[in-house]
Write a protein that holds these residues in place. Structure first.
Motif, PDB file in Angstrom:
ATOM      1  N   PRO A 198      -5.182 -19.696   8.551  1.00 45.99           N
ATOM      2  CA  PRO A 198      -4.737 -18.463   7.876  1.00 45.99           C
ATOM      3  C   PRO A 198      -4.458 -17.356   8.881  1.00 45.99           C
ATOM      4  O   PRO A 198      -5.087 -17.270   9.933  1.00 45.99           O
ATOM      5  N   LEU A 199      -3.516 -16.510   8.526  1.00 50.53           N
ATOM      6  CA  LEU A 199      -3.144 -15.391   9.379  1.00 50.53           C
ATOM      7  C   LEU A 199      -2.826 -14.197   8.491  1.00 50.53           C
ATOM      8  O   LEU A 199      -1.996 -14.292   7.588  1.00 50.53           O
ATOM      9  N   ILE A 200      -3.498 -13.069   8.720  1.00 51.73           N
ATOM     10  CA  ILE A 200      -3.212 -11.823   8.009  1.00 51.73           C
ATOM     11  C   ILE A 200      -2.343 -10.944   8.905  1.00 51.73           C
ATOM     12  O   ILE A 200      -2.714 -10.651  10.036  1.00 51.73           O
ATOM     13  N   VAL A 201      -1.209 -10.538   8.374  1.00 54.29           N
ATOM     14  CA  VAL A 201      -0.266  -9.702   9.119  1.00 54.29           C
ATOM     15  C   VAL A 201      -0.045  -8.418   8.333  1.00 54.29           C
ATOM     16  O   VAL A 201       0.085  -8.445   7.100  1.00 54.29           O
ATOM     17  N   ALA A 202       0.000  -7.302   9.026  1.00 57.26           N
ATOM     18  CA  ALA A 202       0.259  -6.012   8.382  1.00 57.26           C
ATOM     19  C   ALA A 202       1.296  -5.249   9.191  1.00 57.26           C
ATOM     20  O   ALA A 202       1.290  -5.287  10.423  1.00 57.26           O
ATOM     21  N   THR A 203       2.188  -4.573   8.492  1.00 58.81           N
ATOM     22  CA  THR A 203       3.137  -3.684   9.152  1.00 58.81           C
ATOM     23  C   THR A 203       3.132  -2.343   8.435  1.00 58.81           C
ATOM     24  O   THR A 203       3.064  -2.283   7.206  1.00 58.81           O
ATOM     25  N   THR A 204       3.152  -1.266   9.203  1.00 60.77           N
ATOM     26  CA  THR A 204       3.144   0.070   8.627  1.00 60.77           C
ATOM     27  C   THR A 204       3.786   1.038   9.606  1.00 60.77           C
ATOM     28  O   THR A 204       3.901   0.742  10.806  1.00 60.77           O
ATOM     29  N   HIS A 205       4.222   2.165   9.096  1.00 63.09           N
ATOM     30  CA  HIS A 205       4.723   3.253   9.929  1.00 63.09           C
ATOM     31  C   HIS A 205       3.922   4.487   9.545  1.00 63.09           C
ATOM     32  O   HIS A 205       4.226   5.152   8.562  1.00 63.09           O
ATOM     33  N   LEU A 206       2.898   4.783  10.344  1.00 65.90           N
ATOM     34  CA  LEU A 206       2.028   5.913  10.043  1.00 65.90           C
ATOM     35  C   LEU A 206       2.774   7.236  10.246  1.00 65.90           C
ATOM     36  O   LEU A 206       3.781   7.299  10.953  1.00 65.90           O
ATOM     37  N   LEU A 207       2.261   8.256   9.624  1.00 66.85           N
ATOM     38  CA  LEU A 207       2.880   9.577   9.705  1.00 66.85           C
ATOM     39  C   LEU A 207       3.060  10.014  11.153  1.00 66.85           C
ATOM     40  O   LEU A 207       2.143   9.916  11.964  1.00 66.85           O
ATOM     41  N   PHE A 208       4.252  10.514  11.467  1.00 65.71           N
ATOM     42  CA  PHE A 208       4.526  11.042  12.803  1.00 65.71           C
ATOM     43  C   PHE A 208       4.474  12.564  12.732  1.00 65.71           C
ATOM     44  O   PHE A 208       5.462  13.238  12.431  1.00 65.71           O
ATOM     45  N   ASN A 209       3.298  13.109  12.966  1.00 59.31           N
ATOM     46  CA  ASN A 209       3.095  14.551  12.945  1.00 59.31           C
ATOM     47  C   ASN A 209       1.850  14.848  13.770  1.00 59.31           C
ATOM     48  O   ASN A 209       0.731  14.536  13.354  1.00 59.31           O
ATOM     49  N   LYS A 210       2.044  15.431  14.933  1.00 55.18           N
ATOM     50  CA  LYS A 210       0.937  15.670  15.843  1.00 55.18           C
ATOM     51  C   LYS A 210      -0.101  16.633  15.264  1.00 55.18           C
ATOM     52  O   LYS A 210      -1.248  16.655  15.715  1.00 55.18           O
ATOM     53  N   ARG A 211       0.291  17.425  14.281  1.00 53.13           N
ATOM     54  CA  ARG A 211      -0.634  18.402  13.701  1.00 53.13           C
ATOM     55  C   ARG A 211      -1.400  17.850  12.502  1.00 53.13           C
ATOM     56  O   ARG A 211      -2.263  18.538  11.970  1.00 53.13           O
ATOM     57  N   GLN A 261      -6.237   8.761   7.712  1.00 48.59           N
ATOM     58  CA  GLN A 261      -6.396   8.264   6.343  1.00 48.59           C
ATOM     59  C   GLN A 261      -5.527   7.039   6.106  1.00 48.59           C
ATOM     60  O   GLN A 261      -5.963   6.037   5.517  1.00 48.59           O
ATOM     61  N   GLN A 262      -4.286   7.071   6.576  1.00 46.26           N
ATOM     62  CA  GLN A 262      -3.384   5.946   6.387  1.00 46.26           C
ATOM     63  C   GLN A 262      -3.862   4.707   7.141  1.00 46.26           C
ATOM     64  O   GLN A 262      -3.806   3.584   6.621  1.00 46.26           O
ATOM     65  N   LEU A 263      -4.339   4.915   8.348  1.00 48.09           N
ATOM     66  CA  LEU A 263      -4.873   3.804   9.134  1.00 48.09           C
ATOM     67  C   LEU A 263      -6.110   3.218   8.479  1.00 48.09           C
ATOM     68  O   LEU A 263      -6.271   1.992   8.394  1.00 48.09           O
ATOM     69  N   ALA A 264      -6.995   4.097   7.979  1.00 47.77           N
ATOM     70  CA  ALA A 264      -8.227   3.634   7.339  1.00 47.77           C
ATOM     71  C   ALA A 264      -7.928   2.810   6.087  1.00 47.77           C
ATOM     72  O   ALA A 264      -8.576   1.784   5.833  1.00 47.77           O
ATOM     73  N   MET A 265      -6.946   3.235   5.288  1.00 50.48           N
ATOM     74  CA  MET A 265      -6.584   2.488   4.093  1.00 50.48           C
ATOM     75  C   MET A 265      -6.038   1.109   4.446  1.00 50.48           C
ATOM     76  O   MET A 265      -6.337   0.109   3.773  1.00 50.48           O
ATOM     77  N   THR A 266      -5.246   1.042   5.510  1.00 49.88           N
ATOM     78  CA  THR A 266      -4.687  -0.243   5.932  1.00 49.88           C
ATOM     79  C   THR A 266      -5.787  -1.187   6.401  1.00 49.88           C
ATOM     80  O   THR A 266      -5.842  -2.366   6.006  1.00 49.88           O
ATOM     81  N   LEU A 291       0.840  -1.198   0.000  1.00 50.66           N
ATOM     82  CA  LEU A 291       0.000   0.000   0.000  1.00 50.66           C
ATOM     83  C   LEU A 291       0.874   1.247   0.000  1.00 50.66           C
ATOM     84  O   LEU A 291       1.798   1.367   0.805  1.00 50.66           O
ATOM     85  N   GLY A 292       0.575   2.187  -0.906  1.00 50.47           N
ATOM     86  CA  GLY A 292       1.176   3.509  -0.884  1.00 50.47           C
ATOM     87  C   GLY A 292       0.127   4.528  -0.497  1.00 50.47           C
ATOM     88  O   GLY A 292      -0.987   4.520  -1.024  1.00 50.47           O
ATOM     89  N   PHE A 293       0.428   5.406   0.455  1.00 48.08           N
ATOM     90  CA  PHE A 293      -0.563   6.330   1.005  1.00 48.08           C
ATOM     91  C   PHE A 293      -0.563   7.698   0.330  1.00 48.08           C
ATOM     92  O   PHE A 293      -1.335   8.569   0.707  1.00 48.08           O
ATOM     93  N   ASN A 294       0.297   7.913  -0.639  1.00 50.50           N
ATOM     94  CA  ASN A 294       0.339   9.181  -1.369  1.00 50.50           C
ATOM     95  C   ASN A 294      -0.701   9.118  -2.485  1.00 50.50           C
ATOM     96  O   ASN A 294      -0.435   8.634  -3.580  1.00 50.50           O
ATOM     97  N   VAL A 295      -1.915   9.604  -2.195  1.00 53.19           N
ATOM     98  CA  VAL A 295      -3.038   9.391  -3.111  1.00 53.19           C
ATOM     99  C   VAL A 295      -3.677  10.679  -3.614  1.00 53.19           C
ATOM    100  O   VAL A 295      -4.542  10.633  -4.497  1.00 53.19           O
ATOM    101  N   SER A 296      -3.299  11.832  -3.058  1.00 53.46           N
ATOM    102  CA  SER A 296      -3.922  13.082  -3.488  1.00 53.46           C
ATOM    103  C   SER A 296      -3.067  14.254  -3.037  1.00 53.46           C
ATOM    104  O   SER A 296      -2.060  14.079  -2.360  1.00 53.46           O
TER     105      SER A 296
END
Length: 216
Positions: free
Chosen positions: A157-170, A177-182, A130-135
């Motif tokens: 079966p086992l579904i595993v996901a790894t991601t590093h969501l944006l680190f920006n408090k603002r 959005q990134q979490l929802a896409m995942t 998944l790439g989160f750069n969509v707009s």
């Protein structure tokens, strides 16, 4: 890396045992999953800036990371801020009996996410990048990597996901959005058969990215 839980580094932390409430809800084999942010050198201004420069170098830290992960004897390992995937992580993990996938971040970023699983315990059914750069608004180069594994003995079966969501408090909107896409990608798999995905896996691009079906 070697099996065993005698790693001295693990004793440096204070651990809390999660309550079992007297029963086990899920059935099937016990699976040990480990998740680590291994701190990319290219992001040292944000991650290792306060460390001694010698200690912050990957050439030093990779020895400690190897010992740390070895102590957990994990079945599945999820890593973030991964650099040196092809020249360190993949050959090292393969020599220890793991298979893996990697997803580099887009743009000029040098790090990404990696998934490893014990080859003797799991078969890879399919994977998705998944790439989160969509707009124009949701334009960050964070990524996610998903894999559906099947336990070779129990056929679980086992579904595993790894991601590093944006680190920006603002920018909580982007993180959401990134979490929802995942979560949506995971949900799509829960409602489909693994045989339905036949597109070849490839590098990340705008939007959800390709779905891959494991060969063999």
């Amino acid at each position: 890396m070697s099996a065993g839980n005698d790693n001295p580094a693990l004793s440096l932390r204070r651990w809390h045992q999660a309550p079992s409430h007297g029963r086990r809800i899920l059935v099937g084999p016990t699976i040990n999953v480990v998740c680590y942010n291994v701190l990319a050198e290219s992001l040292e201004d944000n991650t290792t800036a306060n460390l001694d420069p010698q200690l912050a170098q990957f050439q030093y830290r990779k020895v400690l990371l190897e010992k740390e992960l070895s102590g957990w004897d994990a079945d599945v390992i999820c890593l973030q801020e991964v650099e040196h995937y092809h020249d360190f992580w993949l050959p090292k993990m393969e020599s220890c009996g793991y298979s893996g996938l990697y997803q580099k971040r887009g743009g000029d970023k040098l790090d990404g996410c990696a998934l490893f699983w014990r080859s003797s315990s799991f078969q890879l059914l399919r994977y998705r990048r998944l790439g989160f750069n969509v707009s124009e608004r949701f334009d960050r180069d964070n990524v996610a990597l998903l894999a559906e594994l099947q336990h070779v003995e129990a056929s679980v079966p086992l579904i595993v996901a790894t991601t590093h969501l944006l680190f920006n408090k603002r920018r909580g909107d982007i993180k959401l959005q990134q979490l929802a896409m995942t979560l949506r990608a995971v949900g799509d798999w829960l409602g489909s058969d693994s045989d339905s995905d036949s597109d070849a896996g490839g590098p990340p691009g705008p939007g959800p990215g390709p779905v891959g079906e494991a060969a063999g």
